[in-house]
Motif scaffolding. Structure first.
Motif, PDB file in Angstrom:
ATOM      1  N   LYS A 266       0.804  -1.216   0.000  1.00 51.01           N
ATOM      2  CA  LYS A 266       0.000   0.000   0.000  1.00 51.01           C
ATOM      3  C   LYS A 266       0.839   1.269   0.000  1.00 51.01           C
ATOM      4  N   HIS A 267       2.055   1.167   0.515  1.00 55.11           N
ATOM      5  CA  HIS A 267       2.857   2.392   0.542  1.00 55.11           C
ATOM      6  C   HIS A 267       3.063   2.948  -0.857  1.00 55.11           C
ATOM      7  N   ARG A 268       3.104   2.024  -1.836  1.00 54.21           N
ATOM      8  CA  ARG A 268       3.283   2.521  -3.203  1.00 54.21           C
ATOM      9  C   ARG A 268       2.073   3.324  -3.660  1.00 54.21           C
ATOM     10  N   LEU A 269       0.915   2.829  -3.321  1.00 59.83           N
ATOM     11  CA  LEU A 269      -0.288   3.578  -3.657  1.00 59.83           C
ATOM     12  C   LEU A 269      -0.310   4.917  -2.938  1.00 59.83           C
ATOM     13  N   LEU A 270       0.162   4.902  -1.701  1.00 59.89           N
ATOM     14  CA  LEU A 270       0.132   6.139  -0.925  1.00 59.89           C
ATOM     15  C   LEU A 270       1.036   7.205  -1.530  1.00 59.89           C
ATOM     16  N   THR A 271       2.257   6.804  -1.905  1.00 59.07           N
ATOM     17  CA  THR A 271       3.146   7.810  -2.502  1.00 59.07           C
ATOM     18  C   THR A 271       2.559   8.302  -3.811  1.00 59.07           C
ATOM     19  N   LEU A 272       1.900   7.388  -4.496  1.00 57.06           N
ATOM     20  CA  LEU A 272       1.262   7.788  -5.741  1.00 57.06           C
ATOM     21  C   LEU A 272       0.216   8.862  -5.468  1.00 57.06           C
ATOM     22  N   LEU A 273      -0.612   8.617  -4.472  1.00 51.04           N
ATOM     23  CA  LEU A 273      -1.636   9.604  -4.132  1.00 51.04           C
ATOM     24  C   LEU A 273      -0.984  10.926  -3.754  1.00 51.04           C
ATOM     25  N   ASP A 274       0.067  10.837  -2.961  1.00 57.44           N
ATOM     26  CA  ASP A 274       0.779  12.046  -2.569  1.00 57.44           C
ATOM     27  C   ASP A 274       1.222  12.842  -3.779  1.00 57.44           C
ATOM     28  N   ARG A 275       1.742  12.109  -4.736  1.00 60.25           N
ATOM     29  CA  ARG A 275       2.327  12.774  -5.890  1.00 60.25           C
ATOM     30  C   ARG A 275       1.259  13.442  -6.755  1.00 60.25           C
ATOM     31  N   CYS A 276       0.139  12.753  -6.905  1.00 59.08           N
ATOM     32  CA  CYS A 276      -0.827  13.196  -7.905  1.00 59.08           C
ATOM     33  C   CYS A 276      -1.896  14.128  -7.387  1.00 59.08           C
ATOM     34  N   LEU A 277      -2.082  14.190  -6.090  1.00 61.22           N
ATOM     35  CA  LEU A 277      -3.291  14.853  -5.626  1.00 61.22           C
ATOM     36  C   LEU A 277      -3.015  16.184  -4.953  1.00 61.22           C
ATOM     37  N   THR A 278      -3.727  17.172  -5.438  1.00 60.19           N
ATOM     38  CA  THR A 278      -3.803  18.403  -4.690  1.00 60.19           C
ATOM     39  C   THR A 278      -5.111  18.328  -3.933  1.00 60.19           C
ATOM     40  N   PRO A 279      -5.110  18.811  -2.715  1.00 63.63           N
ATOM     41  CA  PRO A 279      -6.290  18.572  -1.886  1.00 63.63           C
ATOM     42  C   PRO A 279      -7.427  19.529  -2.173  1.00 63.63           C
ATOM     43  N   SER A 280      -8.073  19.354  -3.291  1.00 61.04           N
ATOM     44  CA  SER A 280      -9.204  20.237  -3.577  1.00 61.04           C
ATOM     45  C   SER A 280     -10.231  19.483  -4.404  1.00 61.04           C
ATOM     46  N   GLY A 281     -11.342  19.204  -3.811  1.00 57.82           N
ATOM     47  CA  GLY A 281     -12.426  18.570  -4.537  1.00 57.82           C
ATOM     48  C   GLY A 281     -12.053  17.213  -5.085  1.00 57.82           C
ATOM     49  N   VAL A 282     -12.802  16.768  -6.053  1.00 59.72           N
ATOM     50  CA  VAL A 282     -12.563  15.452  -6.616  1.00 59.72           C
ATOM     51  C   VAL A 282     -11.464  15.555  -7.665  1.00 59.72           C
ATOM     52  N   ARG A 283     -10.567  14.599  -7.627  1.00 58.52           N
ATOM     53  CA  ARG A 283      -9.537  14.551  -8.647  1.00 58.52           C
ATOM     54  C   ARG A 283      -9.590  13.198  -9.324  1.00 58.52           C
TER      55      ARG A 283
END
Lengths: 348, 348
Positions: free
Chosen positions: B266-283
């Motif tokens: 899961k850590h791989r998914l987490l870093t992925l989320l970190d990288r891709c997501l700005t915290p605003s609404g649905v992405r």
DNA sequence: TATTGGCACTCGAACCACTCGAGTGCCAAG
DNA sequence: CTTGGCACTCGAGTGGTTCGAGTGCCAATA
């Protein structure tokens, strides 16, 4: 258990077939076996024996012109006639010793390490089933007030396993009361198992008329509230589930989907284990013996581990019926023995 | 972001193609689109536009004589031009409202319920990422002595999430000391986030020369020992991973194996989320945008949830690029909003 | 000039016929 | 009882054929 003992020739041929099939995954033909066995039999003779073995249910045909493949019954015979007590190779033993020495007798760590270890060594799915909560020995317990009539119970077992649960109470307990109740429980019952504690609380409850102590009342309510809900609970940790996909026998996507769904619903696996396992040494459950259609073509190798004489949980692996039983059984056996001694030493 | 705005006709044709492909999963031909669009264009004209769209990279061909299929860029365009703020259907809203009302603002329960809910509603993989531990608000903490120089730390967050960790200390603390340290921490720091607590402890440590209080020393050591190890931690709960297997685009076993391995790590998914997501609404992150080969042909819909204005974690779903974005986006959006208000209300 | 009908072309899917070979079952001879 | 021989079976692989959905392009058209 075994209905008829096979004569020597049939025995050795069946064994050859199973061994060879485990190795290659292909159906085995008479010519191959004739070359393989030292008896110097001709393919034709081998074919006769094979036909007999098939009639007795140890082998099948995928189709007329293919070689033989062991049935579940065939694997069962093979496993039952394996020499028990084989030892893992020195290299494997080294890996195991090193991993487990780091774990010590710490159950909480073992629950992570052992399934991974099993999965890595065997390239199958490794698992560990924790002891039922009712056998857990109270080390520490805490009641934390979350909101009105919501109390979080945190329970710590002697070996460092933490369980928690949110309780809906019918009374609103203050933080102080809760703390006192926790401390009271630890003071009175530390070192006992949850089932012991439970029966003592019930006894106390019976005397409740005589009890006007507010604290004690809370303890009884909270304690039984927690214990009633959970005591049957076990945890099961699976590791290496993706290994299953490497096996050609599960290339069918739909079968695999159902298999993974079974992995997700661990309680089903747990009841299965309950049903099939007597707690003594290594046990192997093969395919249809499991009586669960999703575990078709799967086999399960399990061994119990224990503290002193008291059986606690299981560990083992899950893989296709076609697996290297000899090696896997020896590994599971070795790990469970070693882990048991570590646990027992720690419990002193 | 978008390089060229497509003219009206290209826009509507692209949209038709994507919609239709999402519906059927088949490559879409010119004749189908010609019939489908109200413009009354002939297949030939549609073909011309399609060729243009392909040249611009919005579509591809599986092979010469097949229809068109959207590329990641095509899906991206489609998603970007979806009307934002669509609402889920009344039935879906009913299901969501009911599930979440039972959860309230209880994060610990939400971590079980929400991924399951998402997975059930969308038939994809649902997930929820907890807030990082450093933002957790201290409700209760306990230090339990397991053995010599092994201390178990049990931490309870305001919302009832329990984390625990075994600490190797360089001193052997007595049970009394540990209890006092815990109580001290709760008394002094309850209601603060772990990162706040951490910086306060560091400040205290700086004044350590002045501190001869044995208790305070223990608190500092234990507290920082725990906090250093963990503060970046998030938990991620995935649910419904087997749903992925239902999609024909993942019938290849090897691709799927790697995908499931990613789920396990899961850590791989987490870093992925970190990288891709700005915290605003649905992405929405589509296929190659994720920059992870195992997530090829996968898309991720995520939305942050928050307490007050403070962003805390994410929830969403993971599925094939070919999914009903409109519905899924509206669901994820609705759930994250609702959950946020529940959390915020609870935090009061 | 944009649109459209027409037409040749492409390519995968499905089907069929055929061969090859591994393996069987059975029988008659040793 | 064992074995060689032989006819038979059946899946896997191969190659050819058809079918049809769909394309690209071009010349005619509104």
């Amino acid at each position: 258990m075994r209905d008829v003992v096979l004569d020597d020739r049939a025995h050795s041929i069946l064994k050859s077939i199973v061994t060879h099939h485990i190795l290659t995954g292909e159906p085995v033909g008479s010519r191959t076996i004739a070359k393989l066995t030292p008896d110097g039999l001709s393919p034709a003779s081998v074919r006769n024996v094979m036909a007999d073995l098939e009639e007795m249910g140890y082998l099948t045909h995928p189709h007329t012109s293919a070689g033989r493949v062991p049935t579940d019954k065939g694997y069962r015979y093979y496993v039952d006639t394996l020499l028990p007590g084989a030892h893992p190779g020195a290299r494997d033993r080294g890996v195991i010793d090193r991993s487990l020495s780091r774990v010590g007798g710490e159950l909480s760590e073992a629950m992570e390490v052992i399934p991974k270890l099993l999965s890595r060594l065997t390239s199958q799915v490794g698992y560990l089933v924790s002891p039922p909560l009712r056998d857990a020995v109270l080390k520490h317990i805490d009641f934390v007030r979350l909101h009105e009539r919501k109390v979080l119970v945190v329970f710590v077992d002697r070996s460092g396993v933490v369980s928690n649960r949110i309780l809906d109470t019918d009374e609103d307990y203050g933080e102080d009361d809760l703390q006192k109740a926790g401390r009271y429980l630890v003071a009175e019952f530390a070192g006992m198992t949850l089932s012991e504690i439970r029966s003592r609380l019930i006894r106390l409850m019976a005397e409740e008329r005589a009890v006007f102590d507010h604290l004690l009342k809370s303890v009884i309510k909270l304690g039984t509230g927690y214990l009633d809900a959970e005591t049957g609970d076990r945890r099961m940790v699976l590791e290496g589930t993706t290994n299953i996909m490497k096996h050609p026998e599960f290339s069918d996507v739909e079968t695999m989907r159902r298999l993974f769904q079974t992995f997700e619903e661990k309680h089903r696996l747990l009841t299965l284990l309950d049903r099939c396992l007597t707690p003594s040494g290594v046990r192997v459950v093969i395919g249809s013996e499991a009586d669960d259609p999703t575990l078709d073509k799967m086999a399960l190798v399990a061994s119990s581990y224990h503290v002193d004489e008291h059986t606690t949980g299981w560990l083992g692996i899950l893989g296709p019926t076609r697996m290297e039983y000899e090696r896997v059984v020896s590994l599971v056996d070795y790990i469970s023995r070693l882990f048991s001694t570590l646990l027992t030493r720690q419990a002193l």
